[in-house]
Design an enzyme around this catalytic site. Structure first.
Site, short mmCIF file in Angstrom:
data_model
loop_
_atom_site.label_atom_id
_atom_site.label_comp_id
_atom_site.label_asym_id
_atom_site.label_seq_id
_atom_site.Cartn_x
_atom_site.Cartn_y
_atom_site.Cartn_z
N ARG A 202 57.21 45.89 31.62
CA ARG A 202 56.28 44.17 31.70
C ARG A 202 56.89 42.70 31.21
NH1 ARG A 202 49.83 46.21 29.74
NH2 ARG A 202 49.67 43.72 30.44
N ASP B 82 40.85 41.35 33.15
CA ASP B 82 41.13 43.42 32.91
C ASP B 82 39.63 43.76 34.41
OD1 ASP B 82 42.13 43.17 31.11
OD2 ASP B 82 40.96 43.34 29.59
N ARG C 53 48.43 44.97 39.86
CA ARG C 53 47.16 45.41 40.21
C ARG C 53 46.47 44.36 41.55
NH1 ARG C 53 44.62 45.22 33.91
NH2 ARG C 53 44.68 47.15 33.82
C1 S3P Z 1 43.75 41.51 25.64
C2 S3P Z 1 44.32 40.07 26.52
C3 S3P Z 1 44.55 40.18 27.72
C4 S3P Z 1 43.80 41.28 28.73
C5 S3P Z 1 44.42 42.51 27.68
C6 S3P Z 1 44.22 42.75 26.43
C7 S3P Z 1 43.70 40.85 24.29
O1 S3P Z 1 45.97 39.53 28.37
O2 S3P Z 1 44.50 41.69 29.74
O3 S3P Z 1 44.01 43.68 28.85
O4 S3P Z 1 43.41 41.37 23.86
O5 S3P Z 1 43.87 39.70 23.61
P1 S3P Z 1 46.73 38.77 28.27
O6 S3P Z 1 46.06 37.97 26.98
O7 S3P Z 1 47.60 39.04 28.69
O8 S3P Z 1 45.91 37.83 29.68
#
Ligand code: S3P
Length: 446
Positions: free
Chosen positions: A133, A330, A361
């Site tokens: 990632r 999510d 995904r």
């Molecule tokens: C999250 C932000 C989101 C989400 C992740 C949790 C967080 O990611 O997809 O599961 O706790 O701030 P991104 O900030 O990369 O969109």
């Protein structure tokens, strides 16, 4: 010998087949996003905090382990709450070994921010999924405040971050709509002299802002025609708190769709977080005709929560406006399952971020849905799904979970409304967010 990224236990395949009605009350874990933030802020507050309802899933355990490695005592009390002995702003210690983030992008990105303004050098490692990632979205702004980073090619883990103290107070405009990047910078700002400001053109989940305020940090949020400017004053003295974490709406989403697609179902989940920036999925389900209600809304530890009731209902197709994506980022895998059982053609585009989650995904869901007999077209940044109109899909396939908890859970739910069983090749990833998921489904079906 175990290689980096390998799990110390074998794959755990599980089959899911057509179910009778799901009935009764279910419990889901504490909100994962809020749990990470609660541990981190409690760790740098001055004194002992108590956190009830903390998620005990693997991702949150990765955050706790990293904080312990930097001198923070974190213990489970007899009543199940967690006690965190905060060391004070700027007082995290040099860890003696690499910090293993497991599968957790939130742990990695938020902790990088927290450490960036400490005189600490830390190496971050993770499993095979996390090591694919992108981390450059966090590395680049942290370099601007003076931290140094050496990452694997492509800005990936493993990476070593050398924090800087004092760090420079930044004003940073986000180039990706990401609560993780925003939060990393605000956490870095806590031990930075002056004011750190993050500007987001697309609003993302605001748990960090809310919790910083709860712990007594000076936070300003200005809304200018949809652009949000969030500022935190550094060298903050955070006060320890007694917190209660809401149940995770992103975990509840899987049970909600299970109840919607299995005829005769009626389920209830209490105390679910209903932060507006997490509600895009539930708003979408309502637009699809879902019989779904939140009641008894109240505020708990700075976050709105409510009790959720969901009953089986026929669903109709929907097109999701891309502006809604951050508020349901999510939930797309389980939304695609709901769409596969709806009447008509559902569309969702503008979702290139889904390609860099725990798995790609878009690809994982397109392949899995095709394998169970759904009609799907994949584009660069989304999916078009022609639903079954509520009829069972064929099933009878084995789905690759790709180290992604949400892929595993999505196809487990789909299996409940398929003619032949759906086998998920590995349910281990589910432990990263919802360890009791299979038991909760079984409990509702019993
Ligand atoms: C999250 C932000 C989101 C989400 C992740 C949790 C967080 O990611 O997809 O599961 O706790 O701030 P991104 O900030 O990369 O969109």
């Amino acid at each position: 010998m175990l290689e980096a990224g390998m799990k110390p236990f074998p794959a755990q395949p599980m089959s899911f087949s057509a179910s009778g009605p799901l009935k009764g009350a279910a419990e889901v874990p504490g909100d994962k996003s809020i749990s990470h933030r609660a541990l981190m802020l409690a760790a740098v507050a001055c004194g002992r905090s108590r956190i009830a309802g903390l998620s005990e899933a693997e991702d949150v355990a990765s955050t706790a382990a990293a904080l312990r490695a930097m001198g923070v005592k974190i213990e489970r009390a007899d009543d199940g709450a967690w006690e965190v002995h905060g060391v004070g702003t700027g007082a995290l210690l040099q860890p003696r070994s690499a910090l293993d983030m497991g599968n957790s992008g939130t742990s990695a990105r938020l902790l990088m921010g927290l450490i960036a303004s400490h005189p600490v050098t830390a190496t971050f490692t993770g499993d095979a999924s996390l090591s694919r990632r992108p981390m450059d979205r966090v590395i680049a702004p942290l370099q601007r405040l003076g931290a140094e980073a050496t990452a694997a090619p492509g800005g990936r883990l493993p990476l070593t971050l050398r924090g800087v103290c004092p760090a420079l107070p930044l004003t940073h405009r986000l180039t990706v709509a990401s609560a993780q990047v925003k939060s990393a910078l605000l956490l870095a700002g806590l031990n930075t002299p002056g004011i750190t400001t993050v500007i987001e053109e697309v609003p993302t989940r605001d748990h960090t802002e809310r919790m910083l305020q709860l712990f007594g940090a000076e936070v300003q949020v200005a809304d200018r025609n949809g652009t949000r400017e969030i500022s935190v004053r550094g060298e903050a003295d955070l006060r320890p708190q007694a917190l209660h974490i809401p149940a995770d709406p992103s975990a509840a989403a899987f049970l909600a769709v299970a109840a919607l697609i299995v005829p005769g179902s009626a389920i209830r989940i209490e105390g679910v977080g209903v932060n507006p920036m997490r509600m895009g999925f539930y708003d979408t389900l309502r637009e699809m005709g879902a019989d779904l209600h939140f009641s008894a809304q109240r505020m708990v530890s700075g976050e709105p929560v409510a009790d959720l009731e969901v009953r089986h209902a026929p669903l109709s197709a929907v097109s999701i406006d891309r502006a809604r994506a951050p508020a349901m980022i999510d939930e797309f895998p389980i939304f695609f399952i709901a769409a596969a059982f709806a009447e008509g053609e559902s569309r969702a585009t503008g979702l290139s971020e889904l390609r860099v989650k725990e798995s790609d995904r878009i690809a994982a869901m397109a392949a899995g849905l095709q394998a169970i007999g759904a009609e799907v077209a994949e584009s660069d940044d989304g999916l078009i799904i022609r639903g079954s109109g509520g009829a069972p899909l064929a099933g009878g396939a084995t789905i690759a979970s790709r180290l992604d908890h949400r892929i595993s859970m999505s196809f487990a739910v789909a299996g409940l409304r398929c003619a032949a069983p759906v086998t998920v090749d590995d349910m281990n990833p589910v432990s990263t967010s919802f360890p009791g998921f299979a038991a909760a489904l079984q409990g509702l079906a019993a």
